[in-house]
Scaffold this motif. Sequence first.
Motif, PDB file in Angstrom:
ATOM      1  N   THR A   1      -7.010  -0.592  -5.314  1.00 32.45           N
ATOM      2  CA  THR A   1      -8.080   0.160  -4.646  1.00 32.45           C
ATOM      3  C   THR A   1      -7.532   1.500  -4.191  1.00 32.45           C
ATOM      4  O   THR A   1      -6.522   1.549  -3.472  1.00 32.45           O
ATOM      5  CB  THR A   1      -8.591  -0.591  -3.385  1.00 32.45           C
ATOM      6  OG1 THR A   1      -8.727  -1.969  -3.685  1.00 32.45           O
ATOM      7  CG2 THR A   1      -9.910  -0.028  -2.908  1.00 32.45           C
TER       8      THR A   1
ATOM      9  N   THR B   1      -8.427   5.040  -2.170  1.00 29.95           N
ATOM     10  CA  THR B   1      -9.362   5.674  -1.236  1.00 29.95           C
ATOM     11  C   THR B   1      -8.969   7.126  -1.028  1.00 29.95           C
ATOM     12  O   THR B   1      -7.816   7.421  -0.692  1.00 29.95           O
ATOM     13  CB  THR B   1      -9.324   4.947   0.128  1.00 29.95           C
ATOM     14  OG1 THR B   1      -9.458   3.546  -0.084  1.00 29.95           O
ATOM     15  CG2 THR B   1     -10.419   5.448   1.052  1.00 29.95           C
ATOM     16  N   LYS B   2      -9.920   8.009  -1.237  1.00 34.76           N
ATOM     17  CA  LYS B   2      -9.650   9.453  -1.112  1.00 34.76           C
ATOM     18  C   LYS B   2      -9.488   9.843   0.357  1.00 34.76           C
ATOM     19  O   LYS B   2     -10.271   9.420   1.208  1.00 34.76           O
ATOM     20  CB  LYS B   2     -10.820  10.217  -1.731  1.00 34.76           C
ATOM     21  CG  LYS B   2     -10.541  11.677  -2.000  1.00 34.76           C
ATOM     22  CD  LYS B   2     -11.747  12.283  -2.706  1.00 34.76           C
ATOM     23  CE  LYS B   2     -11.677  13.780  -2.749  1.00 34.76           C
ATOM     24  NZ  LYS B   2     -10.901  14.305  -3.835  1.00 34.76           N
ATOM     25  N   LEU B   3      -8.478  10.656   0.638  1.00 40.34           N
ATOM     26  CA  LEU B   3      -8.214  11.102   2.008  1.00 40.34           C
ATOM     27  C   LEU B   3      -8.777  12.508   2.227  1.00 40.34           C
ATOM     28  O   LEU B   3      -8.794  13.330   1.312  1.00 40.34           O
ATOM     29  CB  LEU B   3      -6.702  11.096   2.277  1.00 40.34           C
ATOM     30  CG  LEU B   3      -6.013   9.723   2.133  1.00 40.34           C
ATOM     31  CD1 LEU B   3      -4.498   9.878   2.208  1.00 40.34           C
ATOM     32  CD2 LEU B   3      -6.503   8.762   3.206  1.00 40.34           C
TER      33      LEU B   3
ATOM     34  N   VAL C   1      -6.407   9.234  -6.883  1.00 42.80           N
ATOM     35  CA  VAL C   1      -7.738   8.689  -7.185  1.00 42.80           C
ATOM     36  C   VAL C   1      -8.051   8.796  -8.677  1.00 42.80           C
ATOM     37  O   VAL C   1      -8.552   7.854  -9.289  1.00 42.80           O
ATOM     38  CB  VAL C   1      -8.838   9.416  -6.368  1.00 42.80           C
ATOM     39  CG1 VAL C   1     -10.222   8.862  -6.704  1.00 42.80           C
ATOM     40  CG2 VAL C   1      -8.575   9.285  -4.875  1.00 42.80           C
TER      41      VAL C   1
ATOM     42  N   ALA D   1      -4.705  10.210  -2.152  1.00 45.10           N
ATOM     43  CA  ALA D   1      -5.258   8.867  -1.942  1.00 45.10           C
ATOM     44  C   ALA D   1      -4.363   7.981  -1.105  1.00 45.10           C
ATOM     45  O   ALA D   1      -3.142   8.150  -1.055  1.00 45.10           O
ATOM     46  CB  ALA D   1      -5.497   8.192  -3.295  1.00 45.10           C
ATOM     47  N   GLU D   2      -5.027   6.999  -0.488  1.00 46.94           N
ATOM     48  CA  GLU D   2      -4.316   5.827   0.008  1.00 46.94           C
ATOM     49  C   GLU D   2      -4.637   4.720  -0.988  1.00 46.94           C
ATOM     50  O   GLU D   2      -5.798   4.528  -1.353  1.00 46.94           O
ATOM     51  CB  GLU D   2      -4.771   5.442   1.417  1.00 46.94           C
ATOM     52  CG  GLU D   2      -3.989   4.264   1.963  1.00 46.94           C
ATOM     53  CD  GLU D   2      -4.008   4.182   3.490  1.00 46.94           C
ATOM     54  OE1 GLU D   2      -4.129   3.056   3.991  1.00 46.94           O
ATOM     55  OE2 GLU D   2      -3.906   5.226   4.159  1.00 46.94           O
TER      56      GLU D   2
ATOM     57  N   THR E   1       0.447   5.775   0.554  1.00 46.23           N
ATOM     58  CA  THR E   1      -0.481   6.775   1.077  1.00 46.23           C
ATOM     59  C   THR E   1       0.016   8.195   0.800  1.00 46.23           C
ATOM     60  O   THR E   1       1.177   8.388   0.443  1.00 46.23           O
ATOM     61  CB  THR E   1      -0.735   6.568   2.582  1.00 46.23           C
ATOM     62  OG1 THR E   1      -1.908   7.294   2.951  1.00 46.23           O
ATOM     63  CG2 THR E   1       0.441   7.012   3.445  1.00 46.23           C
TER      64      THR E   1
ATOM     65  N   ASP F   1      -6.798  15.671  -5.298  1.00 44.25           N
ATOM     66  CA  ASP F   1      -7.221  14.404  -4.700  1.00 44.25           C
ATOM     67  C   ASP F   1      -5.990  13.663  -4.196  1.00 44.25           C
ATOM     68  O   ASP F   1      -5.021  13.450  -4.923  1.00 44.25           O
ATOM     69  CB  ASP F   1      -8.041  13.573  -5.694  1.00 44.25           C
ATOM     70  CG  ASP F   1      -7.206  12.940  -6.770  1.00 44.25           C
ATOM     71  OD1 ASP F   1      -6.781  11.792  -6.588  1.00 44.25           O
ATOM     72  OD2 ASP F   1      -6.973  13.591  -7.809  1.00 44.25           O
TER      73      ASP F   1
ATOM     74  N   SER G   1       0.834  -1.211   0.000  1.00 47.39           N
ATOM     75  CA  SER G   1       0.000   0.000   0.000  1.00 47.39           C
ATOM     76  C   SER G   1       0.861   1.252   0.000  1.00 47.39           C
ATOM     77  O   SER G   1       2.016   1.237   0.430  1.00 47.39           O
ATOM     78  CB  SER G   1      -0.928  -0.001   1.219  1.00 47.39           C
ATOM     79  OG  SER G   1      -0.173  -0.100   2.408  1.00 47.39           O
TER      80      SER G   1
END
Length: 390
Positions: A196, A198-200, A163, A211-212, A157, A209, A155
């Motif tokens: 995947t 994910t917006k932070l 995104v 993301a993680e 971050t 935007d 992952s």
Amino acid sequence: MNSLYFTEEHQLFRESLRDFLNKEVVPHIEKWEKTGTIERFIWKKFGEMGFFGIRYPEAYGGLNLDLFYTVIFLEELQKIKSAGFAAAMWAHSYLAMTHLNAEGDERIKQEYLAPSILGDKIGALCITEPFGGSDVAGMRTTAVKKGNKYIINGSKTFITNGVFCDYYVIAAKTSPELGNKGISMFLMDSNLKGVTATKLDKLGWRASDTAEIAFDNVEIPEENLMGEEGKGFPYIMQHFALERLIMAINAHARAEYAIDYTIEYMSQREAFGKTINKFQALRHTIVEHATDVEHCKLFNYAAVARLDKGEYVVKEATMAKLKSTKVADETIYSCLQMLGGYGYMEEYPLARLLRDSRLGPIGGGTSEILKEILSKMIIDNKDYKPAVKH
């Protein structure tokens, strides 16, 4: 205009960029700040104007211009009341695309760099991980070779453009047992199975935007390895000087914007029968900040001039970011104070500027890490070297 570094052509470029930003970008800023999504059409317009190709080879649609055109690009982007929008543009153009240009092979340059210059493809650079921010060598994302593919797991971050981008430039460990000598760089399309994003939700930079991103057994072809296997760490380090200078330039530019705005406000705001720009305490405060900002700016320009000649300026770039981001935060804090209650209101630019500026001493290497790097160079006489090209 500083004629030591800027020619008449530079100045004309600044004016045309400023006109473009005021006409094409400023009317949409408030919407993008609220939605956290920068619409695709503006990337295309930047591409058509050549702004993403400033420092890239003409063979891929770039303009191959000196680094002071980049300075102008960065400075003007800081003066349109959204560091988040600015970040989306420069993270694409100078973080992701720098790696494509430096480590990508001919196919990658044709299929990814050329469309990135046109604004048809958007890129994101993925280095930072949830478990280790500035500790690049401690990353856990792995890339395991299987036949003619690499399987990516892990992952990332705080990824700007994470995104909505079309591709990622990813650092992953191909030989985890080798520590920082086991890191490699890869290119990955963002729409692959197992990805995947994910917006932070952030304090500032709200238009961009961030993301993680999780990678679950994502398969990429072996030809998406960029440069040599195991050379990722020196590649990353090689580009850090540019990234730190970018953040230093952003800092002096937003501080300058804050000062200009505040001086204008003070010339109109009255208290006790006179405009507040006549009060000595306020005048002296502004002058001290203006002096600090000018010092940073000239130091940053000198470092850019050396980098443009191909010199290795890791020490100067690190100092530039450390000092300029601190000065920007202090300057903007004071400028907000000068506006009194209005400084705290969202309809005035200082509130957002204060929030946006706060990322300066964090992103691209925290101030604490930069001090440690400088300690090693200044006190321990450690000599950092550029990546060796084979």
